[in-house]
Structures are given as structure tokens and as C-alpha cells.
Enzyme design. Structure first.
Site, PDB file in Angstrom:
ATOM      1  N   ASP A   1       0.856  -1.197   0.000  1.00 29.74           N
ATOM      2  CA  ASP A   1       0.000   0.000   0.000  1.00 29.74           C
ATOM      3  C   ASP A   1       0.888   1.241   0.000  1.00 29.74           C
ATOM      4  OD1 ASP A   1      -3.235   0.424   0.974  1.00 29.74           O
ATOM      5  OD2 ASP A   1      -1.892   2.163   0.962  1.00 29.74           O
TER       6      ASP A   1
ATOM      7  N   LYS B   1      -0.125   3.590   6.994  1.00 28.02           N
ATOM      8  CA  LYS B   1      -0.981   2.402   7.118  1.00 28.02           C
ATOM      9  C   LYS B   1      -0.123   1.134   7.134  1.00 28.02           C
ATOM     10  CE  LYS B   1      -5.029   1.852   4.686  1.00 28.02           C
ATOM     11  NZ  LYS B   1      -5.781   1.547   3.460  1.00 28.02           N
TER      12      LYS B   1
ATOM     13  N   PHE C   1     -16.864 -10.717  -3.682  1.00 30.76           N
ATOM     14  CA  PHE C   1     -18.269 -10.638  -3.256  1.00 30.76           C
ATOM     15  C   PHE C   1     -18.360 -10.570  -1.737  1.00 30.76           C
ATOM     16  CE2 PHE C   1     -18.119 -12.981  -7.316  1.00 30.76           C
ATOM     17  CZ  PHE C   1     -18.911 -12.158  -8.102  1.00 30.76           C
ATOM     18  N   LEU C   2     -17.299 -10.055  -1.095  1.00 27.79           N
ATOM     19  CA  LEU C   2     -17.254 -10.046   0.368  1.00 27.79           C
ATOM     20  C   LEU C   2     -18.227  -9.040   0.948  1.00 27.79           C
ATOM     21  CD1 LEU C   2     -13.369  -9.857   0.822  1.00 27.79           C
ATOM     22  CD2 LEU C   2     -14.806 -11.891   0.601  1.00 27.79           C
TER      23      LEU C   2
ATOM     24  N   PHE D   1     -31.943 -10.959   1.707  1.00 26.14           N
ATOM     25  CA  PHE D   1     -32.085  -9.606   1.140  1.00 26.14           C
ATOM     26  C   PHE D   1     -33.538  -9.220   0.911  1.00 26.14           C
ATOM     27  CE2 PHE D   1     -27.868  -7.819   0.488  1.00 26.14           C
ATOM     28  CZ  PHE D   1     -27.135  -8.889   0.981  1.00 26.14           C
TER      29      PHE D   1
ATOM     30  N   GLY E   1     -27.097   0.920   1.840  1.00 24.50           N
ATOM     31  CA  GLY E   1     -26.023   1.910   1.826  1.00 24.50           C
ATOM     32  C   GLY E   1     -24.706   1.157   1.749  1.00 24.50           C
TER      33      GLY E   1
ATOM     34  N   CYS F   1     -20.465  -0.338  -1.424  1.00 28.62           N
ATOM     35  CA  CYS F   1     -20.609  -1.024  -2.718  1.00 28.62           C
ATOM     36  C   CYS F   1     -21.902  -0.730  -3.461  1.00 28.62           C
ATOM     37  CB  CYS F   1     -20.485  -2.530  -2.511  1.00 28.62           C
ATOM     38  SG  CYS F   1     -18.818  -3.025  -2.118  1.00 28.62           S
TER      39      CYS F   1
ATOM     40  N   ARG G   1     -19.680   4.901   4.957  1.00 31.12           N
ATOM     41  CA  ARG G   1     -19.773   5.319   3.556  1.00 31.12           C
ATOM     42  C   ARG G   1     -21.198   5.107   3.040  1.00 31.12           C
ATOM     43  NH1 ARG G   1     -14.727   2.199   1.092  1.00 31.12           N
ATOM     44  NH2 ARG G   1     -15.166   0.870   2.885  1.00 31.12           N
TER      45      ARG G   1
HETATM   46  C1  UDX Z   1     -22.345  -5.884  -0.458  1.00 29.55           C
HETATM   47  C2  UDX Z   1     -22.516  -7.250  -1.138  1.00 29.55           C
HETATM   48  O1  UDX Z   1     -23.374  -8.075  -0.331  1.00 29.55           O
HETATM   49  C3  UDX Z   1     -21.168  -7.913  -1.349  1.00 29.55           C
HETATM   50  O2  UDX Z   1     -21.342  -9.133  -2.065  1.00 29.55           O
HETATM   51  C4  UDX Z   1     -20.286  -6.964  -2.158  1.00 29.55           C
HETATM   52  O3  UDX Z   1     -18.995  -7.525  -2.323  1.00 29.55           O
HETATM   53  C5  UDX Z   1     -20.164  -5.618  -1.466  1.00 29.55           C
HETATM   54  O4  UDX Z   1     -21.483  -5.079  -1.242  1.00 29.55           O
HETATM   55  P1  UDX Z   1     -21.863  -4.985   2.013  1.00 29.55           P
HETATM   56  O5  UDX Z   1     -21.851  -3.622   1.404  1.00 29.55           O
HETATM   57  O6  UDX Z   1     -20.800  -5.354   2.990  1.00 29.55           O
HETATM   58  O7  UDX Z   1     -21.804  -6.093   0.841  1.00 29.55           O
HETATM   59  O8  UDX Z   1     -23.247  -5.150   2.766  1.00 29.55           O
HETATM   60  P2  UDX Z   1     -24.556  -6.052   2.698  1.00 29.55           P
HETATM   61  O9  UDX Z   1     -24.596  -6.933   3.874  1.00 29.55           O
HETATM   62  O10 UDX Z   1     -24.732  -6.685   1.387  1.00 29.55           O
HETATM   63  O11 UDX Z   1     -25.670  -4.898   2.898  1.00 29.55           O
HETATM   64  C6  UDX Z   1     -25.746  -3.794   2.013  1.00 29.55           C
HETATM   65  C7  UDX Z   1     -26.823  -2.845   2.433  1.00 29.55           C
HETATM   66  O12 UDX Z   1     -28.124  -3.392   2.210  1.00 29.55           O
HETATM   67  C8  UDX Z   1     -26.786  -2.458   3.914  1.00 29.55           C
HETATM   68  O13 UDX Z   1     -27.033  -1.070   4.033  1.00 29.55           O
HETATM   69  C9  UDX Z   1     -27.920  -3.265   4.521  1.00 29.55           C
HETATM   70  O14 UDX Z   1     -28.459  -2.654   5.668  1.00 29.55           O
HETATM   71  C10 UDX Z   1     -28.907  -3.284   3.381  1.00 29.55           C
HETATM   72  N1  UDX Z   1     -29.840  -4.425   3.423  1.00 29.55           N
HETATM   73  C11 UDX Z   1     -29.366  -5.690   3.260  1.00 29.55           C
HETATM   74  C12 UDX Z   1     -31.202  -4.215   3.571  1.00 29.55           C
HETATM   75  O15 UDX Z   1     -31.656  -3.073   3.713  1.00 29.55           O
HETATM   76  N2  UDX Z   1     -32.042  -5.299   3.547  1.00 29.55           N
HETATM   77  C13 UDX Z   1     -31.603  -6.565   3.378  1.00 29.55           C
HETATM   78  O16 UDX Z   1     -32.442  -7.489   3.357  1.00 29.55           O
HETATM   79  C14 UDX Z   1     -30.217  -6.771   3.243  1.00 29.55           C
END
Ligand code: UDX
Length: 440
Positions: free
Chosen positions: A31, A36, A153-154, A250, A258, A261, A328
Site C-alpha cells: 500500500d 498504514k 463478493f465479500l 435480502f 447503503g 458497494c 460510507r
Molecule cells: C455488499 C454485497 O453483499 C457484497 O457481495 C459486495 O462484495 C459488497 O457489497 P456490504 O456492502 O458489505 O456487501 O453489505 P450487505 O450486507 O450486502 O448490505 C448492504 C446494504 O443493504 C446495507 O445497508 C444493509 O443494511 C442493506 N440491506 C441488506 C437491507 O436493507 N435489507 C436486506 O435485506 C439486506
């Protein structure tokens, strides 16, 4: 055992470096941020991710994980280099490739042996070809190399587990040998490995995130309809989720998606599509529904309190989701800004994100715990569904509030129990409109 360099020690880079070291490889996290890098060498994590710190320490002790800021030191020894740098949103929502380009150039300038360059950053379709062009242009000597797209896809909060137990690994390359070399790294994870061309792999990442965001916006639209028709969206989602073609994941209605990603990737995909002559109407609606979810919180409070000027609103949870301090594109930012624009004062509590929030939000008072945040308020909003909020003594909360209005933005409470306690309860898609709150 492979010699691997991961460029970028952010969320994706650090988790990938640590997990690949855990699988027995020799991994260097590279990095440009020397501060960091130095703190990582001392074992201090730049992010909050359950299970990460102990794994970093374990692999450091086993001499499998190193950190550096020097391309000159790291690249000549490497067989595989992952690019895992940030791709922030540019002025009109397009992905800013500045860091990816810089990484590709620096790799090229230090390439000494045949190399496979793997792109893990979420990048616009066609970036793999761009990286190959940059390396070709800037390589100091003619060394064979291949570019592979390997989207991540983390999820934050479960990133280690997601890396170690993926549903699938996607590899995009026209060079089958290079794709096979990368596939070997993931074989111990015993998951399906899909090999495609570069552009298709890049598109799979955007399409996956856009679909998940769409699924959430869909259930949020159902929630809005439920409110008007007197149905309960939680049970609607449960009923839908039992259909294996739909699945239960989901489908939690709430204040919307939010994080680092979904907002960025949906915007970038809309932008890319529109720029190439496609008409991404569904994704535009998905984004608008998401913003409406924030507005609805404020509308509900206004309806119960007859306006927000001079009112004090407590906000429970600031992080974009539980188990992270990431702010973010967090829904809390929009909700707080909307409340402030209506003239309300905001006090907030989050178990881990307050330090981050203090640097980013103006005019917010921070409280020591949820009870403290609620006490004396005219309204309380649950923005992040931290477990500790599910166990609160809501009777005590109700008694401490000036006016007992609760907007449960994540549907974590039982509407009937809340009503029995005397709270004016608003879920998302759970009940018919409730009357104005009594003055207390
Ligand atoms: C996401 C993808 O899941 C992941 O595969 C990708 O690599 C990066 O973006 P992340 O941003 O860590 O991961 O969060 P995630 O758990 O997917 O939730 C995203 C947003 O959706 C959150 O704000 C969460 O509160 C919201 N959410 C999720 C809902 O409002 N309802 C749901 O049923 C699921």
C-alpha cells in the site's frame, strides 16, 4: 505455495491478503500509504472486521504475511499480483480508475518475471483490457504477463467467512493458463469456479450487486404498499422467501441500502449503461426507491410530531449496517441531513461508528448509550439494527422520552408490544398510519 502481492490494503485487499496467507501462500500487502503499512506491521488494523486482527497476527508470526510500500521490493519476486485498490465514484457516478491505473503502471515499471495480474477492484467493463494496455506500454522489459478479472463478493462484517466459504469464484481471462493458475489458489475452498472472458467477469460483479440492491428496493416498495393496504411486510417477505426461486435473503424491508458497494456500483452501472446507449430504467427506479426510504422516516416523524422545527430526535445506529464502523453512503447520513434541514436537533449513539461519525457529520450530539440518546427526545429512529438495540428496555426508553414516537427503520421491534408500552410505533411496511403523538 505461491508468491503473491496484493496492491491495496483496504477492506478487500487486506482480507484477501490475510486469507490467501492463511491458505499457505507467501503474501505481501502493498500500500502506498506508508503510515498504514507501518501500523499494519505493528499489528494495528485500519478497519474493524471481526476475526481479521487475529488472522493477520497469526500469519505474520508464521512468516507468510508481509506489508510494504515499495513496488520495487515486492513486484520482482511475485508470481501473482492482485489489484485491490479503491474505485471511488467520480463526479457523475462513473467509477474513478485513477488508483487502478496508477497500480498497473507501477506494476509494469517493476515487472521482472512472468506475471499474472488479477483485478479484484470493482471496475467498469473493459478495465481488464485497459490494465493490459498500461502494462504493455510501461513495462521496462518485454516480460510475458496475463490479466485476469476476479471480482470479490465479500460483505463487511463477515468478510473472512465470505472469503473462506464463497458461493462461487469468478475468473475472467482469455488466457486459460492464467485463469487456471488463479483457480488453483481457490481450490482448497471447494467452491464452484466459473471461468469467463474478462468483460463478462467484470459484468457479473455489477449485475450481482445491482440485483441484490433491486431485491431490497423491491421489498421496500412492497413495504410502502403494505402500509397503504394494512398488511405486514415482514410476513409478506417470510411468505415470499419460502419459495426457493425467490429465497429469504435480502428481503428485509427498512431504510434502504447503503455502504461502500451498492450505491457506488448501481450508480456506476447506470452511468455505463446510459453512456453506451442502454436505458437502465429499472436501476434508476431502484435508486429512487432507496432514497424514498430515507425520506419516509422524516415524513413519519413529521406526521406524528406536527413538524420538526425545534424538536430533538434520537438516532440509534450510524454505521451502514451492524458489525462495522463504516459510514460510507450510510442511510444515517441522509436521514440526519434531512432532519437537520427540517430544523430538528439530532443526538446519536452507535456502538462503534461514533469516532468515524464525529469526523464526518456536523451538528450532531453524541451520547454514551441508547438510553442516553433517547432520553428527553421527541422522537427516536432506529437506523442500524445492532443486536444491543434489540434487547433494550423499551418501557424505560418510553418513560424517558419527551414524546414517545419511535420509527423502527429496521423492523426489529414487535409493533403490538410497542403499542402496549404506549409508544407511537412506526415500522417500515408494518402498520396502518398511526395518530399524532400525545404531548407528555
Ligand atoms: C455488499 C454485497 O453483499 C457484497 O457481495 C459486495 O462484495 C459488497 O457489497 P456490504 O456492502 O458489505 O456487501 O453489505 P450487505 O450486507 O450486502 O448490505 C448492504 C446494504 O443493504 C446495507 O445497508 C444493509 O443494511 C442493506 N440491506 C441488506 C437491507 O436493507 N435489507 C436486506 O435485506 C439486506
Amino acid at each position: 505455495m505461491r508468491n503473491i502481492v496484493i496492491v491495496g490494503s483496504g477492506y478487500v485487499g487486506l482480507v484477501t491478503a490475510t486469507c490467501l496467507a492463511d491458505l499457505g501462500n507467501r503474501v505481501v500487502g502493498l500500500d502506498c500509504d506508508e503510515e498504514k503499512t507501518e501500523s499494519l506491521r505493528r499489528g494495528a488494523m485500519p478497519i474493524y472486521e471481526p476475526g481479521l486482527e487475529e488472522r493477520v497476527l497469526r500469519n505474520r508470526q508464521a512468516d507468510r504475511l508481509f506489508f510494504t510500500s515499495s513496488y520495487r521490493e515486492a513486484i520482482p519476486e511475485a508470481e501473482l499480483v492482485f489489484i485491490a485498490v479503491g474505485t471511488p465514484a467520480g463526479a457523475v457516478g462513473q467509477a474513478d480508475l485513477h488508483y487502478v491505473e496508477e497500480a498497473a503502471r507501477s506494476i509494469a515499471e517493476n515487472i521482472a518475471n512472468p506475471l499474472t495480474v488479477i483485478n479484484k477492484s470493482t471496475v467498469p467493463i473493459g478495465t481488464g483490457d485497459l490494465v493490459a494496455d498500461i502494462i504493455r506500454q510501461h513495462a521496462r522489459c518485454p516480460v510475458p504477463f496475463a490479466v485476469v478479472s476476479n471480482p470479490e463478493f465479500l460483505r463487511e462484517g463477515s468478510a473472512i467467512n465470505d472469503f473462506m466459504h464463497p458461493d462461487r469464484v469468478v475468473l475472467g481471462s482469455t488466457d486459460r493458463g492464467a485463469a487456471e493458475t488463479v483457480a488453483e489458489l481457490y481450490r482448497p475452498l471447494k467452491c464452484p469456479i466459473l471461468v469467463t472472458d474478462l468483460r463478462t467477469a467484470e459484468m457479473i460483479k455489477y449485475a450481482s450487486n445491482a440485483f441484490l440492491a433491486t431485491k431490497i428496493s423491491f421489498i421496500n416498495e412492497m413495504a410502502a404498499i403494505c402500509e397503504h393496504l394494512g398488511a405486514d411486510v415482514k410476513l409478506v417477505a417470510a411468505g415470499m422467501g419460502l419459495d426457493r426461486r425467490i429465497g429469504p435473503a435480502f428481503l428485509d424491508a427498512g431504510i434502504g441500502w447503503g455502504g461502500s458497494c451498492f450505491p457506488k456500483d448501481v450508480r456506476a452501472l447506470v452511468n455505463m449503461a446510459a453512456n453506451h446507449g442502454a436505458h437502465p430504467q429499472l436501476l434508476r427506479a431502484v435508486t429512487e426507491i432507496n432514497l424514498d426510504q430515507r425520506r419516509q422516516v422524516v415524513i413519519k416523524l413529521k406526521q406524528s410530531l406536527g413538524g420538526l422545527r425545534g424538536r430533538v430526535i434520537g438516532v440509534l445506529g450510524l454505521a451502514f449496517k451492524p458489525n462495522t464502523d463504516d459510514m460510507r453512503d450510510a442511510p444515517s447520513r441522509d436521514i440526519i441531513a434531512l432532519l437537520q434541514a427540517e430544523g430538528a436537533g439530532v443526538r446519536a449513539y452507535d456502538p462503534v461508528a461514533m469516532d468515524v461519525a464525529r469526523k464526518q457529520l456536523d451538528g450532531v450530539t453524541y451520547r454514551a448509550d441508547a438510553y442516553d440518546a433517547a432520553s428527553g427526545c421527541d422522537g427516536l429512529v432506529v437506523v442500524t439494527e445492532w443486536n444491543e438495540f434489540k434487547q433494550l428496555d423499551m418501557g424505560t426508553i418510553k418513560r424517558s422520552m419527551r414524546r414517545p414516537v419511535l420509527v423502527d427503520g429496521r423492523n426489529i421491534y414487535d409493533p403490538e408490544q410497542m403499542a402496549e408500552l404506549g409508544l407511537v410505533y412506526w415500522g417500515i411496511g408494518r402498520c396502518a398510519p398511526v395518530p399524532e403523538a400525545p404531548a407528555s
